[in-house]
Design an enzyme around this catalytic site. Sequence first.
Site, short mmCIF file in Angstrom:
data_model
loop_
_atom_site.label_atom_id
_atom_site.label_comp_id
_atom_site.label_asym_id
_atom_site.label_seq_id
_atom_site.Cartn_x
_atom_site.Cartn_y
_atom_site.Cartn_z
N HIS A 88 43.69 -13.89 12.97
CA HIS A 88 44.75 -14.85 13.52
C HIS A 88 46.04 -14.57 13.05
O HIS A 88 46.86 -14.51 13.88
CB HIS A 88 44.29 -16.34 12.99
CG HIS A 88 45.29 -17.18 13.64
ND1 HIS A 88 45.20 -17.93 14.60
CD2 HIS A 88 46.28 -17.81 12.84
CE1 HIS A 88 46.04 -18.88 14.55
NE2 HIS A 88 47.02 -18.73 13.60
N GLU A 89 46.37 -14.17 11.91
CA GLU A 89 47.77 -13.97 11.59
C GLU A 89 48.04 -12.54 12.42
O GLU A 89 49.14 -12.29 12.76
CB GLU A 89 48.00 -13.86 10.08
CG GLU A 89 47.65 -14.97 9.44
CD GLU A 89 48.27 -16.06 9.90
OE1 GLU A 89 49.53 -16.12 10.28
OE2 GLU A 89 47.71 -17.13 9.81
N HIS A 92 49.38 -13.10 15.81
CA HIS A 92 50.85 -13.61 15.74
C HIS A 92 51.55 -12.20 15.87
O HIS A 92 52.78 -12.05 16.62
CB HIS A 92 51.23 -14.26 14.61
CG HIS A 92 50.64 -15.76 14.63
ND1 HIS A 92 50.86 -16.72 15.78
CD2 HIS A 92 50.20 -16.61 13.67
CE1 HIS A 92 50.28 -17.84 15.43
NE2 HIS A 92 50.01 -17.79 14.30
#
Length: 217
Positions: A88-89, A92
């Site tokens: 998920h990170e 980004h």
Amino acid sequence: LLIFVASMLIQGYLSSTYRKWGSIRNPRNMTGAQVARMMLDENGLQNVQIERVPGQLSDHYDPQAKVVRLSESTYDVPSIGAMAVAAHEVGHAIQDKVRMPALVLRGQMAVPLSLGMNLAPLLLMVGLVVKISGLIWVGAILFGLALLFHLVTLPVEFDASRRALVYIRERGLGGGGAEQQGAQKVLTAAALTYVAGFAMALAQFLNVLGMARSSDD
């Protein structure tokens, strides 16, 4: 009050979900840091570094420093939960690479809004005490901008989770069946916390807006 209680329940759901899937190894036995490094490299982001930070679920991507910061429970642990959070990170970081408009807007709003929200409660208090409706309205506008920030955050977080799930599925990192569903549950629980944050910001804005309108009366 209902929104506050709901947000606490959502936070509890996130903690219990991560606690469960954070203790189950992923099929590839890869730590969060290893998953993040592989995903970054495959997306041409060799320049983005990975750092370990203290705490649990303190994971985040720093677009200024170009660093993915993973908490200890993600960085070193080869679990389903750690894999999902790390991916998920990195999602980004990929958004930053392609200059996702919502991410860019959120970054531009962050610093001035942080300063404004430090002033907002003070403006409200002074405005209410000395009965200056203009100060109360300024505070209301600042709370409205905070609500806009939370609104812009939603598509950013949902898109990062989508990128993470696609990558996990395409690379076979989550295996199949329950493990794949576990990664999705972790990311869904995390996304719900941002929905709760938006709801709390909306409740605060409506409350302050009511104060401002009452001050005019």
